[in-house]
Write an enzyme that holds these catalytic residues in place. Structure first.
Site, PDB file in Angstrom:
ATOM      1  CE  LYS A 127      -0.375  -7.009  -0.346  1.00  0.00           C
ATOM      2  NZ  LYS A 127      -1.049  -6.815   0.876  1.00  0.00           N
TER       3      LYS A 127
ATOM      4  N   GLY B 174       0.690  -1.244   0.037  1.00  0.00           N
ATOM      5  CA  GLY B 174      -0.035   0.134  -0.043  1.00  0.00           C
ATOM      6  C   GLY B 174       0.758   1.325  -0.054  1.00  0.00           C
TER       7      GLY B 174
HETATM    8  N1  LIG Z   1      -8.535  -0.798  -0.608  1.00  0.00           N
HETATM    9  C1  LIG Z   1      -7.235  -0.880  -0.362  1.00  0.00           C
HETATM   10  O1  LIG Z   1      -6.741  -0.856   0.939  1.00  0.00           O
HETATM   11  C2  LIG Z   1      -5.934  -1.384  -1.333  1.00  0.00           C
HETATM   12  C3  LIG Z   1      -4.555  -1.291  -1.059  1.00  0.00           C
HETATM   13  C4  LIG Z   1      -3.767  -1.455  -1.956  1.00  0.00           C
HETATM   14  C5  LIG Z   1      -4.083  -2.097  -3.139  1.00  0.00           C
HETATM   15  N2  LIG Z   1      -5.590  -2.116  -3.295  1.00  0.00           N
HETATM   16  C6  LIG Z   1      -5.721  -2.357  -4.861  1.00  0.00           C
HETATM   17  O2  LIG Z   1      -6.396  -1.181  -5.528  1.00  0.00           O
HETATM   18  C7  LIG Z   1      -7.477  -1.642  -6.210  1.00  0.00           C
HETATM   19  C8  LIG Z   1      -8.813  -1.198  -5.928  1.00  0.00           C
HETATM   20  O3  LIG Z   1      -9.143  -1.527  -4.678  1.00  0.00           O
HETATM   21  P1  LIG Z   1     -10.221  -0.909  -3.929  1.00  0.00           P
HETATM   22  O4  LIG Z   1     -10.532  -1.547  -2.572  1.00  0.00           O
HETATM   23  O5  LIG Z   1     -10.444   0.745  -4.199  1.00  0.00           O
HETATM   24  O6  LIG Z   1     -11.598  -1.673  -4.709  1.00  0.00           O
HETATM   25  P2  LIG Z   1     -13.403  -1.308  -4.600  1.00  0.00           P
HETATM   26  O7  LIG Z   1     -13.456  -0.309  -3.388  1.00  0.00           O
HETATM   27  O8  LIG Z   1     -14.022  -2.515  -4.763  1.00  0.00           O
HETATM   28  O9  LIG Z   1     -13.410  -0.605  -6.004  1.00  0.00           O
HETATM   29  C9  LIG Z   1     -13.474  -1.093  -7.276  1.00  0.00           C
HETATM   30  C10 LIG Z   1     -13.973   0.084  -8.142  1.00  0.00           C
HETATM   31  O10 LIG Z   1     -13.912  -0.546  -9.495  1.00  0.00           O
HETATM   32  C11 LIG Z   1     -15.280  -0.453 -10.013  1.00  0.00           C
HETATM   33  N3  LIG Z   1     -15.333  -1.598 -11.073  1.00  0.00           N
HETATM   34  C12 LIG Z   1     -15.557  -2.822 -10.810  1.00  0.00           C
HETATM   35  N4  LIG Z   1     -15.868  -3.607 -11.795  1.00  0.00           N
HETATM   36  C13 LIG Z   1     -15.831  -2.691 -12.657  1.00  0.00           C
HETATM   37  C14 LIG Z   1     -16.333  -2.801 -14.060  1.00  0.00           C
HETATM   38  N5  LIG Z   1     -16.495  -4.194 -14.780  1.00  0.00           N
HETATM   39  N6  LIG Z   1     -16.196  -1.636 -15.144  1.00  0.00           N
HETATM   40  C15 LIG Z   1     -15.738  -0.560 -14.306  1.00  0.00           C
HETATM   41  N7  LIG Z   1     -15.824  -0.241 -13.175  1.00  0.00           N
HETATM   42  C16 LIG Z   1     -15.587  -1.370 -12.289  1.00  0.00           C
HETATM   43  C17 LIG Z   1     -16.175  -0.356  -8.976  1.00  0.00           C
HETATM   44  O11 LIG Z   1     -17.336   0.480  -9.485  1.00  0.00           O
HETATM   45  P3  LIG Z   1     -18.753   0.855  -8.576  1.00  0.00           P
HETATM   46  O12 LIG Z   1     -18.114   1.525  -7.416  1.00  0.00           O
HETATM   47  O13 LIG Z   1     -19.533   1.333  -9.566  1.00  0.00           O
HETATM   48  O14 LIG Z   1     -19.172  -0.705  -8.230  1.00  0.00           O
HETATM   49  C18 LIG Z   1     -15.533   0.419  -7.970  1.00  0.00           C
HETATM   50  O15 LIG Z   1     -15.547   1.806  -8.214  1.00  0.00           O
HETATM   51  C19 LIG Z   1      -7.432  -3.377  -6.341  1.00  0.00           C
HETATM   52  O16 LIG Z   1      -6.554  -3.894  -7.379  1.00  0.00           O
HETATM   53  C20 LIG Z   1      -6.898  -3.598  -4.869  1.00  0.00           C
HETATM   54  O17 LIG Z   1      -6.110  -4.751  -4.772  1.00  0.00           O
HETATM   55  C21 LIG Z   1      -6.338  -1.802  -2.495  1.00  0.00           C
END
Ligand SMILES: NC(=O)c1ccc[n+]([C@@H]2O[C@H](COP(=O)([O-])OP(=O)(O)OC[C@H]3O[C@@H](n4cnc5c(N)ncnc54)[C@H](OP(=O)(O)O)[C@@H]3O)[C@@H](O)[C@H]2O)c1
EC number: 1.1.1.3
Length: 441
Positions: free
Chosen positions: A207, A136
């Protein structure tokens, strides 16, 4: 100043919304530092009506990330959707092929397709930056890719999953069971409704696969990772570790050996005096052993919208400055094939906890099997069970008693063979617990 760098942000969830917020708050300062303004031109998510706490009303809205990836409105495609296939993979490929720089936080995608995506980025002469994909908010990708490039790295290891570290920390601090800690972590939002990916070690493995490639200049090989999660760890193990001068952490470790590179994810006993032992709660830490610099340890938040956005925006700033670094630290064609060191040849100390049946000679059998396997014991702790441990009634079977062994350095194969031999003697009840000890300064 050059024309503003135009971003398309795909995914407006936890990370995407934080990136929008961060750019709104610090975009000006960032532009001054990078020498180029950065602007969000387009965004993409599934549901245009969802309240995300951000104002995207004046931006172009896409529901298809592939379409946005190809759009003339953007210079950089920021992928924050997640997943190692489907929309994330298709849109990143489309963006790179269309000559757009890509910034992503997606460890699963990189672990699976990283080398191929690096080749496409090189062919298109664009950046593929992914600082947020590993730990992160901790800048470990830049550290390995750039800052430590003058070192021969012998080992990289770390606490790479905040959920597991939170659970293990609370189990130790409060003496509560794995199941109760997990339930609490889910209630507090530190663990997913389906926590399998975190607690079984898959997230750490993704990772680690990326770190291994960066540390050793090898192709990413996520399928070659030995993996054990934390579900078998009990408060008895944590308490015993404490008494013996250790703490238990879920570590991802990549290490060069004579036979190849070990990549392993498993609960690990670490000396209390080590830096990694002091990392508590949801924090992450990554340590790198370099031959000239020595050990470098980075500590910080491994997840959360704002911490992750911090890394995403740093990657965007690199693109704005025109800094371009080979995706995996060197041209993809120069990466070595990954040679897997066999886990059975792993060398280290071991913690072993048996439930030993209460009969004369049982302990001597165990000691003999260990000695026959050439395993020397550093310490032996025999406990009496507090509950139900009274003198058995005539004819009744006494309860098995916990016995804990700490071995000196030996091999995995020797330990496994000794455990099989012990099991065949009928002197222990149930499967023994075996936790590897990591040698740390
Ligand atoms: N969360 C963390 O702390 C964290 C830390 C490090 C890395 N990451 C990485 O960051 C990335 C995002 O994580 P997140 O936690 O932000 O995920 P999240 O909250 O689930 O958000 C995913 C987003 O992608 C959109 N989405 C999903 N399918 C889609 C599609 N087919 N077309 C267009 N948009 C789509 C969703 O749209 P809707 O909102 O409209 O449903 C949502 O806005 C991942 O790869 C994760 O591994 C996350």
């Amino acid at each position: 100043m050059a024309n503003a760098l135009r971003l398309g942000i795909a995914g407006l969830g936890t990370v995407g919304a934080s990136v929008v917020n961060l750019l709104a708050k610090h975009g000006d300062v960032m532009a001054r530092k990078a020498g180029r303004a950065v602007t969000i031109s387009a965004v993409c998510a599934r549901d245009p009506n969802r309240d995300r706490g951000i104002d995207v009303s004046r931006l172009s809205w896409f529901t298809d990330p592939v379409e946005m990836a190809k759009s003339d409105e953007i210079d950089v495609f920021v992928e924050l959707i997640g997943g190692d296939n489907g929309p994330a993979e298709n849109s990143v490929r489309a963006a790179l092929a269309a000559g757009k720089h890509v910034v992503t936080a997606n460890k699963a995608l990189l672990a699976k397709h990283g080398v191929e995506l690096a080749q496409i980025a090189e062919a298109s002469k664009v950046s593929l930056n992914y600082e947020a994909a590993v730990a992160g908010g901790i800048p470990i990708v830049k550290t390995l890719r750039e800052s430590m490039s003058g070192n021969d790295v012998s080992r990289v290891y770390g606490i790479l999953n905040g959920t597991c570290n939170y659970i293990l920390t609370r189990m130790e601090a409060e003496g509560i069971s794995f199941e109760d800690c997990l339930a609490d972590a889910q209630r507090l939002g530190y663990a997913e409704a389906d926590p399998t990916f975190d607690i079984e070690g898959n997230d750490t493995a993704h990772k680690l696969a990326i770190l291994t490639s960066l540390a050793f200049g090898t192709k990413i090989s996520a399928d070659d990772i030995y993996m054990e999660g934390i579900t078998s760890i009990t408060t008895a193990d944590i308490q015993a570790a404490d008494e013996l001068g250790y703490r238990i952490k879920l570590l991802g470790v990549a290490q060069r050996t004579d036979t190849g590179i070990e990549q392993r994810v498993h609960p690990t006993m670490v000396p209390k005096s080590s830096a990694i032992a002091r990392i508590d709660g949801v924090l992450n830490a990554v340590a790198v052993d370099g031959d000239f610099v020595g050990e470098v340890v980075l500590v910080g938040p491994g997840a959360g919208g704002n911490a992750t956005a911090s890394s995403v925006v740093a990657d965007i700033a690199d693109v704005a400055r025109g800094d371009q670094t080979p995706v995996l630290g060197m041209p993809a064609a120069d990466l070595d094939d990954y040679t897997r060191a066999r886990m059975r040849l792993h060398e280290g100390g071991y913690y072993i906890r048996f439930s030993v049946v209460d009969r004369p000679g049982a302990f001597a059998e165990i000691a003999k099997c260990m000695a026959d396997g050439g395993i020397s014991l550093e310490s032996i702790v025999q406990r009496r069970k507090a509950v139900g441990s009274g003198v058995p009634e005539t004819g009744a079977q006494a309860e098995p008693q916990p016995v804990i062994l700490i071995t000196y350095e030996t091999t995995e194969v020797a330990v496994r063979q000794a455990l099989d031999a012990i099991a065949s003697k009928g002197v222990v009840s149930g499967a023994p617990q075996m936790i590897r000890i990591e040698k740390l300064s």
